[in-house]
Design a protein around this motif. Structure first.
Motif, PDB file in Angstrom:
ATOM      1  N   VAL A 280       0.821  -1.217   0.000  1.00  0.00           N
ATOM      2  CA  VAL A 280       0.000   0.000   0.000  1.00  0.00           C
ATOM      3  C   VAL A 280       0.854   1.265   0.000  1.00  0.00           C
ATOM      4  O   VAL A 280       0.365   2.345   0.334  1.00  0.00           O
ATOM      5  CB  VAL A 280      -0.959   0.025   1.219  1.00  0.00           C
ATOM      6  CG1 VAL A 280      -2.016  -1.046   1.098  1.00  0.00           C
ATOM      7  CG2 VAL A 280      -0.191  -0.126   2.528  1.00  0.00           C
ATOM      8  N   SER A 281       2.132   1.164  -0.369  1.00  0.00           N
ATOM      9  CA  SER A 281       2.972   2.360  -0.405  1.00  0.00           C
ATOM     10  C   SER A 281       2.365   3.396  -1.345  1.00  0.00           C
ATOM     11  O   SER A 281       1.915   3.084  -2.441  1.00  0.00           O
ATOM     12  CB  SER A 281       4.386   1.995  -0.865  1.00  0.00           C
ATOM     13  OG  SER A 281       5.118   1.407   0.178  1.00  0.00           O
ATOM     14  N   GLY A 282       2.374   4.620  -0.889  1.00  0.00           N
ATOM     15  CA  GLY A 282       1.682   5.713  -1.572  1.00  0.00           C
ATOM     16  C   GLY A 282       0.401   6.053  -0.853  1.00  0.00           C
ATOM     17  O   GLY A 282       0.045   7.227  -0.739  1.00  0.00           O
ATOM     18  N   TYR A 283      -0.264   5.027  -0.336  1.00  0.00           N
ATOM     19  CA  TYR A 283      -1.489   5.231   0.439  1.00  0.00           C
ATOM     20  C   TYR A 283      -1.203   5.152   1.935  1.00  0.00           C
ATOM     21  O   TYR A 283      -2.085   5.418   2.752  1.00  0.00           O
ATOM     22  CB  TYR A 283      -2.533   4.191   0.036  1.00  0.00           C
ATOM     23  CG  TYR A 283      -2.794   4.200  -1.442  1.00  0.00           C
ATOM     24  CD1 TYR A 283      -3.640   5.145  -2.011  1.00  0.00           C
ATOM     25  CD2 TYR A 283      -2.148   3.298  -2.283  1.00  0.00           C
ATOM     26  CE1 TYR A 283      -3.855   5.178  -3.378  1.00  0.00           C
ATOM     27  CE2 TYR A 283      -2.355   3.323  -3.656  1.00  0.00           C
ATOM     28  CZ  TYR A 283      -3.205   4.264  -4.197  1.00  0.00           C
ATOM     29  OH  TYR A 283      -3.413   4.307  -5.555  1.00  0.00           O
ATOM     30  N   ALA A 284       0.029   4.802   2.262  1.00  0.00           N
ATOM     31  CA  ALA A 284       0.496   4.814   3.649  1.00  0.00           C
ATOM     32  C   ALA A 284       1.953   5.229   3.602  1.00  0.00           C
ATOM     33  O   ALA A 284       2.796   4.495   3.083  1.00  0.00           O
ATOM     34  CB  ALA A 284       0.355   3.441   4.295  1.00  0.00           C
ATOM     35  N   ALA A 285       2.263   6.396   4.083  1.00  0.00           N
ATOM     36  CA  ALA A 285       3.618   6.929   4.003  1.00  0.00           C
ATOM     37  C   ALA A 285       4.259   6.908   5.390  1.00  0.00           C
ATOM     38  O   ALA A 285       3.932   7.716   6.256  1.00  0.00           O
ATOM     39  CB  ALA A 285       3.602   8.358   3.460  1.00  0.00           C
ATOM     40  N   THR A 286       5.179   5.987   5.606  1.00  0.00           N
ATOM     41  CA  THR A 286       5.890   5.897   6.871  1.00  0.00           C
ATOM     42  C   THR A 286       6.878   7.054   6.997  1.00  0.00           C
ATOM     43  O   THR A 286       7.546   7.432   6.032  1.00  0.00           O
ATOM     44  CB  THR A 286       6.652   4.563   6.959  1.00  0.00           C
ATOM     45  OG1 THR A 286       5.714   3.500   6.938  1.00  0.00           O
ATOM     46  CG2 THR A 286       7.477   4.481   8.231  1.00  0.00           C
ATOM     47  N   THR A 287       6.967   7.609   8.181  1.00  0.00           N
ATOM     48  CA  THR A 287       7.974   8.620   8.481  1.00  0.00           C
ATOM     49  C   THR A 287       8.914   8.067   9.540  1.00  0.00           C
ATOM     50  O   THR A 287       8.469   7.705  10.633  1.00  0.00           O
ATOM     51  CB  THR A 287       7.345   9.924   9.000  1.00  0.00           C
ATOM     52  OG1 THR A 287       6.348  10.372   8.077  1.00  0.00           O
ATOM     53  CG2 THR A 287       8.400  11.012   9.161  1.00  0.00           C
ATOM     54  N   SER A 288      10.183   7.937   9.191  1.00  0.00           N
ATOM     55  CA  SER A 288      11.174   7.408  10.128  1.00  0.00           C
ATOM     56  C   SER A 288      12.037   8.535  10.672  1.00  0.00           C
ATOM     57  O   SER A 288      12.310   9.527   9.986  1.00  0.00           O
ATOM     58  CB  SER A 288      12.065   6.366   9.434  1.00  0.00           C
ATOM     59  OG  SER A 288      11.308   5.267   8.988  1.00  0.00           O
ATOM     60  N   ILE A 289      12.458   8.371  11.912  1.00  0.00           N
ATOM     61  CA  ILE A 289      13.376   9.330  12.516  1.00  0.00           C
ATOM     62  C   ILE A 289      14.743   9.175  11.861  1.00  0.00           C
ATOM     63  O   ILE A 289      15.286   8.066  11.798  1.00  0.00           O
ATOM     64  CB  ILE A 289      13.489   9.105  14.034  1.00  0.00           C
ATOM     65  CG1 ILE A 289      12.131   9.319  14.708  1.00  0.00           C
ATOM     66  CG2 ILE A 289      14.546  10.016  14.647  1.00  0.00           C
ATOM     67  CD1 ILE A 289      12.128   8.972  16.184  1.00  0.00           C
ATOM     68  N   VAL A 290      15.295  10.239  11.348  1.00  0.00           N
ATOM     69  CA  VAL A 290      16.648  10.220  10.797  1.00  0.00           C
ATOM     70  C   VAL A 290      17.595  10.532  11.956  1.00  0.00           C
ATOM     71  O   VAL A 290      17.937  11.683  12.224  1.00  0.00           O
ATOM     72  CB  VAL A 290      16.809  11.236   9.651  1.00  0.00           C
ATOM     73  CG1 VAL A 290      18.220  11.163   9.067  1.00  0.00           C
ATOM     74  CG2 VAL A 290      15.777  10.966   8.559  1.00  0.00           C
ATOM     75  N   THR A 291      18.003   9.477  12.660  1.00  0.00           N
ATOM     76  CA  THR A 291      18.820   9.666  13.858  1.00  0.00           C
ATOM     77  C   THR A 291      20.217  10.140  13.513  1.00  0.00           C
ATOM     78  O   THR A 291      20.801  10.964  14.214  1.00  0.00           O
ATOM     79  CB  THR A 291      18.897   8.347  14.648  1.00  0.00           C
ATOM     80  OG1 THR A 291      17.572   7.840  14.839  1.00  0.00           O
ATOM     81  CG2 THR A 291      19.547   8.559  16.004  1.00  0.00           C
ATOM     82  N   SER A 292      20.782   9.616  12.427  1.00  0.00           N
ATOM     83  CA  SER A 292      22.161   9.942  12.060  1.00  0.00           C
ATOM     84  C   SER A 292      22.373   9.625  10.595  1.00  0.00           C
ATOM     85  O   SER A 292      21.633   8.827   9.998  1.00  0.00           O
ATOM     86  CB  SER A 292      23.137   9.136  12.922  1.00  0.00           C
ATOM     87  OG  SER A 292      24.470   9.312  12.490  1.00  0.00           O
ATOM     88  N   GLN A 293      23.394  10.230   9.998  1.00  0.00           N
ATOM     89  CA  GLN A 293      23.770   9.896   8.632  1.00  0.00           C
ATOM     90  C   GLN A 293      24.975   8.970   8.590  1.00  0.00           C
ATOM     91  O   GLN A 293      25.107   8.142   7.696  1.00  0.00           O
ATOM     92  CB  GLN A 293      24.080  11.168   7.831  1.00  0.00           C
ATOM     93  CG  GLN A 293      22.859  11.984   7.480  1.00  0.00           C
ATOM     94  CD  GLN A 293      23.185  13.138   6.554  1.00  0.00           C
ATOM     95  OE1 GLN A 293      24.353  13.405   6.265  1.00  0.00           O
ATOM     96  NE2 GLN A 293      22.152  13.824   6.081  1.00  0.00           N
ATOM     97  N   ASP A 294      25.865   9.111   9.582  1.00  0.00           N
ATOM     98  CA  ASP A 294      27.093   8.313   9.567  1.00  0.00           C
ATOM     99  C   ASP A 294      27.082   7.171  10.566  1.00  0.00           C
ATOM    100  O   ASP A 294      28.058   6.427  10.687  1.00  0.00           O
ATOM    101  CB  ASP A 294      28.319   9.192   9.819  1.00  0.00           C
ATOM    102  CG  ASP A 294      28.242   9.940  11.152  1.00  0.00           C
ATOM    103  OD1 ASP A 294      27.333   9.641  11.961  1.00  0.00           O
ATOM    104  OD2 ASP A 294      29.085  10.824  11.391  1.00  0.00           O
ATOM    105  N   GLY A 295      25.977   6.988  11.302  1.00  0.00           N
ATOM    106  CA  GLY A 295      25.897   5.914  12.277  1.00  0.00           C
ATOM    107  C   GLY A 295      26.631   6.190  13.571  1.00  0.00           C
ATOM    108  O   GLY A 295      26.696   5.316  14.436  1.00  0.00           O
ATOM    109  N   VAL A 296      27.169   7.394  13.726  1.00  0.00           N
ATOM    110  CA  VAL A 296      27.932   7.730  14.928  1.00  0.00           C
ATOM    111  C   VAL A 296      27.404   9.001  15.581  1.00  0.00           C
ATOM    112  O   VAL A 296      27.175   9.043  16.790  1.00  0.00           O
ATOM    113  CB  VAL A 296      29.432   7.896  14.591  1.00  0.00           C
ATOM    114  CG1 VAL A 296      30.213   8.373  15.819  1.00  0.00           C
ATOM    115  CG2 VAL A 296      30.013   6.591  14.060  1.00  0.00           C
TER     116      VAL A 296
END
Length: 673
Positions: A280-296
């Motif tokens: 159902v992508s497009g009809y349900a848009a998950t928003t994830s926390i962007v905690t980090s870009q480099d993993g540190v």
């Protein structure tokens, strides 16, 4: 001939215990409350090593504190069946058909539809990229307010499939001692449609609308009933032909040998209730926390976990540009019906004193079983780049993608090396690639009803292997999970549902007391019936996972390294279920060598007695009142839940919950007319 028509309606509705909780009371911003999915509730908060799960019978099994689950189902099945039988000299022919309309109407969000996770990743040291059993603390990360997590809405779907079945069967009595059964069945179940066409697919080869120098971008979401696409969410699978054959031979007057086999097809309806399982992508848009870009280095804090806001569903209006830069889930149009080949051989022997003994072998091979799959993992050869994967580089999508990880001016190099770099996760839901094999020795002894007693004793010794993660809702099972989606064969292992030994004793006994009495004494004290079941099952195999994924494979899993020495211990207890020292974290950018499950490491077995005492009181000629007293887990025996199997968790190798319910007693009255 016979004909039948039926209508079945199932309604199930449940809202979370913390329904309408205002999360601003936790210090979260008002914008967070406005962006949360229905229902508004206390979010699931997951602190590695400290989270607590609890069970509520018939509601939540192993649910997290703060579970945000919602269920709204109204499902209808209409079925029409007909069959005819024609008897000839030595043949009994039967043929018929079946037609079903299956309407699956529902909306469901998971226990963690809104969640915050706190992992030791952000407090481990001295090397911030090296995880260990003692490095970092989820609680410390919680106190610092460095969250991961997501908000996952779920649209309401009104889906329909239609089932058609035709069969013909011949029971041929070749001789008085030999009977041969031959049959053929054809089945077709249409792919799903949704009343509102809220279903999506993924085209792996279509050119992306994004134009970025140096990239030949492929892949994009497509939608049912758009640009000439069928309303079906998959291509019809019309070649499901299932032959059947069986032989019964009466060796002596007291011995019968039977064997048989056939192909059997599963329906497309058993995918669970969550909308994500259907694409159902497009009809349900998950928003994830962007905690980090480099993993540190963390970018956000808990007081404002979604600084750029929440993704809003756009439906199919953006076409191939839908959800660029975000995680997507879809249903592959090439999916087909799962099926299995099944075969058996057994011998039945009638013994003196009305006892029947049976011993046999049963086997099966399952193919095209539903299993989700990730398609945006880095290839194993790319992991050799090591630390360069986490280096931040200029983002070529900057300005074209407005949300998620690719909305920033810089991005981790690993993102740009993914097969579909314009997306985060690319997940095929319930793809037709899983497989299984099952072999079992089965024995059964039955003392047929006599003198008020019926006794059945059965034993099964079996092995279930699979490539996939089978299991059932409500079970507490554990697996190491998949690591490398480029090598699915390496994840073939003993199934988490495997039970090597299953022993069951089932008895029903009509109590002889006051049977010869008359009047009130017989009416009240006579005619009681007692029954009981003793179940003894082996525990399921354990899979060892890693608390921290240091492969940086962008979609692959992580399991630890295993020394090759069995981690099984003879005197296991709740604080030390297995030898944890046999597992270590693999080096960064590598997969662990531990298998997905370990056959010699098992959860606690089942040993439980259930009993019933009942009596029918005759009120009138056609009216009976039945009294029942039922005792579940009569001996109040504790079965431990599986231990924590996550290397790096402070509870690794420890049991912290009960796996079964304590003794439950219930009484009931039933009026039978």
């Amino acid at each position: 001939g016979t004909a039948r028509f039926s209508i079945t309606r199932l309604i199930n509705a449940r809202r979370p215990y913390s329904d309408n909780f205002d999360i601003t009371q936790l210090g979260l911003p008002a914008s967070m409350r406005e962006g949360m999915v229905d229902p508004l509730s206390f979010p699931a908060i997951i602190i590695n090593g400290y989270s607590v799960a609890g069970s509520v019978p018939n509601s939540i099994v192993g649910g997290l504190i703060g579970a945000t689950d919602l269920i709204k189902f109204g499902n209808t099945t209409l079925a029409a069946q007909t069959s005819m039988t024609k008897n000839l000299a030595k043949h009994s022919l039967k043929f018929g058909g079946e037609y079903r309309v299956i309407q699956f109407n529902g909306q469901q969000t998971g226990d963690t539809a809104t969640n915050f996770g706190f992992a030791p990743t952000w407090t481990q040291g001295p090397n911030a990229t090296a995880a260990s059993a003692t490095a970092g603390s989820g609680l410390a990360t919680f106190l610092l307010g460095i969250p991961s997590g997501s908000v996952t809405p779920a649209p309401a779907l009104a889906q329909t499939t239609k089932y058609y079945g035709l069969f013909v069967q011949d029971s041929w009595k070749v001789t008085p001692r030999l009977t041969v059964n031959l049959g053929l069945r054809y089945e077709y179940e249409s792919p799903r449609t949704d009343r509102f066409n809220q279903l999506s697919n993924f085209d792996f080869n279509v050119a992306s609308p994004l134009k970025v120098s140096g990239f030949d971008l492929k892949g994009g979401l497509t939608f049912v009933a758009v640009n000439g696409m069928s309303r079906f969410n998959a291509n019809p699978d019309r070649n499901n032909i299932g032959p059947r054959a069986g032989i019964a031979f009466k060796l002596t007057n007291h011995t019968v040998i039977r064997t048989g086999g056939g192909l059997f097809y599963a329906g497309l309806t058993g995918l669970g209730g969550g909308a994500g399982a259907f694409g159902v992508s497009g009809y349900a848009a998950t928003t994830s926390i962007v905690t980090s870009q480099d993993g540190v280095n963390p970018l956000v804090n808990w007081s404002n976990p979604y600084p750029t806001g929440f993704n809003k569903p756009t439906g199919n209006s953006l076409g191939l540009s839908t959800l660029l830069g975000q995680a997507i889930q879809f249903f592959d149009r090439s999916n087909v019906s799962p099926y299995s080949g099944q075969w058996n051989f057994n011998i039945q022997q009638e013994l003196p004193k009305n006892i029947l003994f049976e011993i046999g072998y049963a086997g099966s091979r399952g193919l095209n079983q539903f299993e989700s799959r990730q398609f945006n993992q880095l290839g194993p050869d790319q992991l050799a780049l090591g630390d360069k994967l986490r280096e931040t580089v200029a983002n070529p999508f900057f300005g074209q993608i407005k949300v998620g990880n690719l909305a920033s001016a810089t991005v981790a190099r690993a993102q740009l090396l993914r097969p579909f770099p314009q997306y985060d996760a690319v997940a095929s839901q319930n793809g037709s690639w899983g497989s299984s094999s099952f072999h079992a020795l089965e024995m059964k002894t039955e003392k047929r009803y006599a003198n008020g007693l019926n006794l059945l004793v059965s034993y099964t010794w079996s092995k279930l292997m699979e490539t996939g993660n089978s299991g059932f809702s409500g079970e507490t099972l554990g697996s190491g999970g998949f690591q490398n989606w480029y090598n699915l064969a390496a994840d073939k292992s003993v199934s988490i549902s495997d039970q090597t030994h299953r022993f069951i004793v089932n008895a029903v006994y009509e109590l002889p007391f006051f049977k010869s009495s008359k009047g009130i004494k017989r009416a009240v004290l006579g005619g009681w019936q007692a029954s009981g079941i003793w179940s003894a099952f082996s525990g399921g195999p354990l899979g060892i996972s890693s608390n921290v994924n240091n492969t940086f494979s962008q979609g692959g899993g992580q399991r630890p390294n295993w020394t090759g020495v069995s981690a099984k211990i003879d005197s296991r207890n709740s604080q030390r279920w297995f030898d944890t020292s046999q597992f270590t974290n693999p080096p960064n950018y590598t997969f662990g060598n531990a298998g997905r499950t370990f056959n010699d490491l098992r959860s606690d077995g089942t040993g439980q007695v259930d009993a019933t005492i009942s009596k029918n009181f005759k009120i009138k000629e056609r009216l009976t009142l039945q009294f029942r007293s039922e005792y579940f887990n009569l001996t109040n025996t504790v079965r431990f839940a599986p231990p924590n199997t996550s290397l790096g968790n402070v509870q690794f190798g420890q049991v912290n919950a009960q796996g079964n319910q304590p003794r439950v007693i219930q009484f009931s009255l039933k009026l039978i007319g």
